[in-house]
Design a protein around this motif. Structure first.
Motif, PDB file in Angstrom:
ATOM      1  N   HIS A 169      -0.257   3.986  -2.430  1.00 50.52           N
ATOM      2  CA  HIS A 169      -1.656   4.393  -2.403  1.00 50.52           C
ATOM      3  C   HIS A 169      -2.057   5.042  -1.081  1.00 50.52           C
ATOM      4  O   HIS A 169      -3.123   5.650  -0.990  1.00 50.52           O
ATOM      5  CB  HIS A 169      -2.553   3.182  -2.678  1.00 50.52           C
ATOM      6  CG  HIS A 169      -2.116   2.381  -3.863  1.00 50.52           C
ATOM      7  ND1 HIS A 169      -2.177   2.867  -5.154  1.00 50.52           N
ATOM      8  CD2 HIS A 169      -1.564   1.135  -3.960  1.00 50.52           C
ATOM      9  CE1 HIS A 169      -1.710   1.954  -5.991  1.00 50.52           C
ATOM     10  NE2 HIS A 169      -1.334   0.901  -5.294  1.00 50.52           N
ATOM     11  N   ASN A 170      -1.222   4.920  -0.069  1.00 53.24           N
ATOM     12  CA  ASN A 170      -1.513   5.488   1.240  1.00 53.24           C
ATOM     13  C   ASN A 170      -0.864   6.859   1.329  1.00 53.24           C
ATOM     14  O   ASN A 170       0.356   6.989   1.209  1.00 53.24           O
ATOM     15  CB  ASN A 170      -0.975   4.551   2.332  1.00 53.24           C
ATOM     16  CG  ASN A 170      -1.370   5.004   3.729  1.00 53.24           C
ATOM     17  OD1 ASN A 170      -1.446   6.181   4.022  1.00 53.24           O
ATOM     18  ND2 ASN A 170      -1.606   4.034   4.609  1.00 53.24           N
TER      19      ASN A 170
ATOM     20  N   GLY B 238       0.782  -1.237   0.000  1.00 58.39           N
ATOM     21  CA  GLY B 238       0.000   0.000   0.000  1.00 58.39           C
ATOM     22  C   GLY B 238       0.807   1.275   0.000  1.00 58.39           C
ATOM     23  O   GLY B 238       0.243   2.374   0.096  1.00 58.39           O
TER      24      GLY B 238
ATOM     25  N   ASP C  51      -2.448   6.730  12.577  1.00 59.29           N
ATOM     26  CA  ASP C  51      -2.284   7.730  11.514  1.00 59.29           C
ATOM     27  C   ASP C  51      -1.533   8.959  12.025  1.00 59.29           C
ATOM     28  O   ASP C  51      -0.671   9.513  11.323  1.00 59.29           O
ATOM     29  CB  ASP C  51      -3.644   8.156  10.964  1.00 59.29           C
ATOM     30  CG  ASP C  51      -4.295   7.066  10.117  1.00 59.29           C
ATOM     31  OD1 ASP C  51      -3.598   6.083   9.793  1.00 59.29           O
ATOM     32  OD2 ASP C  51      -5.492   7.199   9.801  1.00 59.29           O
TER      33      ASP C  51
ATOM     34  N   THR D  68       2.111   7.081   3.722  1.00 55.16           N
ATOM     35  CA  THR D  68       3.348   6.338   3.471  1.00 55.16           C
ATOM     36  C   THR D  68       3.897   6.553   2.060  1.00 55.16           C
ATOM     37  O   THR D  68       4.991   6.089   1.750  1.00 55.16           O
ATOM     38  CB  THR D  68       3.118   4.828   3.692  1.00 55.16           C
ATOM     39  OG1 THR D  68       2.083   4.372   2.802  1.00 55.16           O
ATOM     40  CG2 THR D  68       2.711   4.552   5.128  1.00 55.16           C
ATOM     41  N   LYS D  69       3.147   7.256   1.224  1.00 54.13           N
ATOM     42  CA  LYS D  69       3.558   7.469  -0.164  1.00 54.13           C
ATOM     43  C   LYS D  69       4.945   8.119  -0.241  1.00 54.13           C
ATOM     44  O   LYS D  69       5.750   7.804  -1.117  1.00 54.13           O
ATOM     45  CB  LYS D  69       2.527   8.337  -0.868  1.00 54.13           C
ATOM     46  CG  LYS D  69       2.742   8.484  -2.358  1.00 54.13           C
ATOM     47  CD  LYS D  69       1.749   9.482  -2.962  1.00 54.13           C
ATOM     48  CE  LYS D  69       0.323   9.045  -2.773  1.00 54.13           C
ATOM     49  NZ  LYS D  69      -0.634   9.974  -3.452  1.00 54.13           N
TER      50      LYS D  69
END
Length: 613
Positions: free
Chosen positions: A317-318, A314, A354, A321-322
């Motif tokens: 897409h996150n 992910g 988060d 974390t991108k």
């Protein structure tokens, strides 16, 4: 039972009434062209020089676990080491079988039948033909290769072994009967040292001596062998379950170019001691984890691998974390996966996770702006990964994370981030200058996050956007600076072309769905675009609104953390585990809880004695 060591030929190994089983936990077939070419070159050399050299090719050692005779009357061997070699030899024999069938003469068909009955299959007690190699991952592909070769039919592209089969088949398909027969003789005469034992512990010892000392295998493969050798109990059902878990672990690790990174990151979380490097992690685990604890270790690695796959899959897409994907920051993965583990265990919730990952991202963004090297933070990240992975309460997590963030802040204190950003070429972009073109993803990421501050009804996704230069891109300052860049759809980008900046601003105001583009006309002053004012506004948003490091996000001060750490240290040294657990539950409210709760009366006295209160 003592093990036996014999010098065998390929003919000896494949011709006996036996089946060679590849255990489910074994790694996949991983030999590539490099390995195939080396084997082919050696075989061809001995074939072409057979009059001048007295020896056959030596292919190394295989280690077999003699299980028993099965109900079909065949001897069953488990391949502990040598799967790659035996699988390759079996496929070469299948290619020879196919080419004899291709030639189709009486002699060729006779030899094809001989290969099929003598080396590709074994005859069971009830006269059924069983494949000599049994590998649950490739059984269908193996059978398909043999069946299609019988009638010289094409091999389907989705066959898992088509690459290795095609490699050798292409080398043989233009050869005549004599050449293939001579080649068969050379393959069958290849020498292999065969080690056989019927004792699991003994056979794994042999495997380790052959592989670990020379570090021939990946760390993950050595670790698999160590776990399967010692994991308790030795009951069949438990071993089957351990093998199943290892297959999942391996599958999860195989999403990486190098699966050993996952093992390295897990060790950072699980063991309070760091390996010198990725290639020494197996030795660290073996030294630090008692064999009685390997069952729990396997369970924890299994869970970790699931969360690790979740993170890596992910990353792009996150939104949190991108950034680490763009910067290829693998160092931080142990830390984030430790947070994912706590989230999965319901120790923390999504909001808390988060918040933590956002702060970690913001630190690394600022840290990278200052152009410091990541090895400076290795020890800090490893320590935090271990502490977070092992914490048991939300309160404890908040103290660990806050402590980390205050330490992180020390790395960027004293820097004028806006000034350093301006001179850092990482944040500049040009299509003309190839060295700056690679910055596209990072530039889009920054503008996406800044623009979303003012976006009203929808969010901007960098993956759907292109970068537009307000003044035409010439590869030089000032066109390459961030304040000369914006995001647009590809269609709108094409319509802007090389128009004058005032025309671009007008088109963006009227046609762009991005609110920040619609507001660019605010920087127009007497037909000139005020780049200085846009620079100040962008930098203010970047460092004061988007990538802001806030160590006290959980409303804890550096003094709170210092006091917590002191109390924790004293309680650990005194082995006061009950008080320690309460500290992790109540944090800085511990003393007040001890005072207010009558059931803690005895613990309050202990606490008072320890801290002279």
């Amino acid at each position: 039972m003592a093990f036996t060591t014999e010098n065998r030929t390929v003919s000896n190994i494949f011709q006996r009434a036996a089946r060679y089983i590849v255990p489910r936990y074994q790694r996949d077939y991983v030999w590539t062209v490099v390995n195939w070419k080396e084997l082919w070159t050696d075989l061809r050399f001995t074939l072409e020089n057979q009059g001048s050299i007295p020896w056959s090719h030596f292919l190394g050692t295989i280690v077999l676990n003699h299980k028993s005779n099965n109900e079909d009357g065949l001897i069953v061997y488990e391949i502990i080491d040598g799967q790659q070699r035996l699988m390759t030899l079996y496929i070469i024999l299948t290619c020879i079988y196919r080419n004899y069938r291709r030639i189709g003469t009486e002699d060729a068909n006779h030899l094809a039948q001989y290969i099929y009955e003598s080396f590709l299959t074994s005859l069971s007690r009830d006269n059924n033909r069983e494949p000599v190699i049994n590998n649950s991952l490739y059984d269908f592909s193996i059978k398909e290769l043999v069946d299609k070769s019988m009638n010289n039919e094409s091999i389907p592209e989705n066959n898992k072994l088509i690459k290795v089969f095609s490699y050798f088949d292409n080398l043989l398909q233009d050869k005549d009967f004599r050449y293939i027969s001579d080649f068969l003789d050379k393959v069958l005469s290849v020498n292999i040292v065969e080690i056989i034992s019927g004792e699991d512990e003994e056979i794994y010892n042999i495997f380790e001596v052959l592989n670990a000392r020379g570090q021939k295998l990946r760390q993950i493969d050595l670790l698999k062998n160590h776990i399967m050798k010692y994991v308790q109990p030795r009951a069949g059902s438990f071993i089957d379950e351990a093998e199943r878990k290892w297959r999942v672990i391996l599958d999860n690790a195989n999403i990486l170019n190098d699966p050993d990174y996952m093992i390295h990151h897990f060790a950072k979380c699980y063991i309070d001691k760091n390996a010198e490097n990725k290639d020494s992690v197996y030795r660290l685990i073996k030294d630090e984890i008692d064999i009685q604890e390997l069952g729990e270790f396997l369970d924890k690695l299994y869970e970790f691998s699931e969360r690790y796959k979740e993170l890596v899959s992910g990353l792009e897409h996150n939104s949190l974390t991108k950034y680490f994907k763009i910067k290829n920051n693998q160092q931080v993965r142990s830390l984030i996966v430790a947070i994912y583990v706590l989230l999965n265990q319901n120790i923390i919730d999504n909001s808390l996770a988060d918040d933590a990952i956002l702060q970690i991202r913001n630190f690394f963004f600022n840290f990278n702006v200052t152009r410091q090297t990541s090895n400076q933070t290795d020890s800090l990240i490893s320590s935090a990964s271990y502490n977070i992975y092992h914490c048991k309460t939300e309160t404890h997590f908040k103290f660990i994370l806050t402590d980390l963030l205050f330490k992180c802040k020390e790395y960027i204190q004293g820097y004028d981030l806006s000034q350093v950003f301006t001179t850092n070429r990482t944040f500049q972009y040009s299509n003309v200058d190839h060295s700056l073109r690679r910055n596209a993803k990072l530039v889009r990421f920054i503008l996406e996050n800044v623009y979303n501050l003012v976006q009203i009804d929808n969010c901007i996704s960098m993956d759907e956007m292109t970068i537009e230069h307000l003044i035409s891109d010439n590869g030089h300052e000032p066109s390459i600076f961030l304040w000369n860049l914006t995001l647009t759809s590809e269609m709108l980008n094409n319509s802007l072309g090389n128009r004058p900046i005032e025309e671009k601003i007008s088109i963006l105001k009227n046609q762009s769905s991005i609110r920040a583009n619609q507001m660019l006309d605010l920087y127009m002053e007497d037909q000139d675009f005020n780049f200085d004012r846009r620079r100040r506004d962008l930098l203010d948003n970047i460092f004061n609104h988007v990538f802001v490091l806030e160590p006290n996000i959980f409303h804890l001060t550096s003094d709170d953390v210092e006091k917590f750490n002191h109390i924790e240290s004293v309680l650990k040294e005194a082995n006061e585990l009950d008080l320690l657990n309460l500290l992790y539950k109540y944090g800085k409210n511990l003393k007040q809880k001890l005072i207010n709760c009558p059931e803690y009366e005895n613990l309050l006295r202990v606490y008072t004695d320890l801290f002279d209160e």
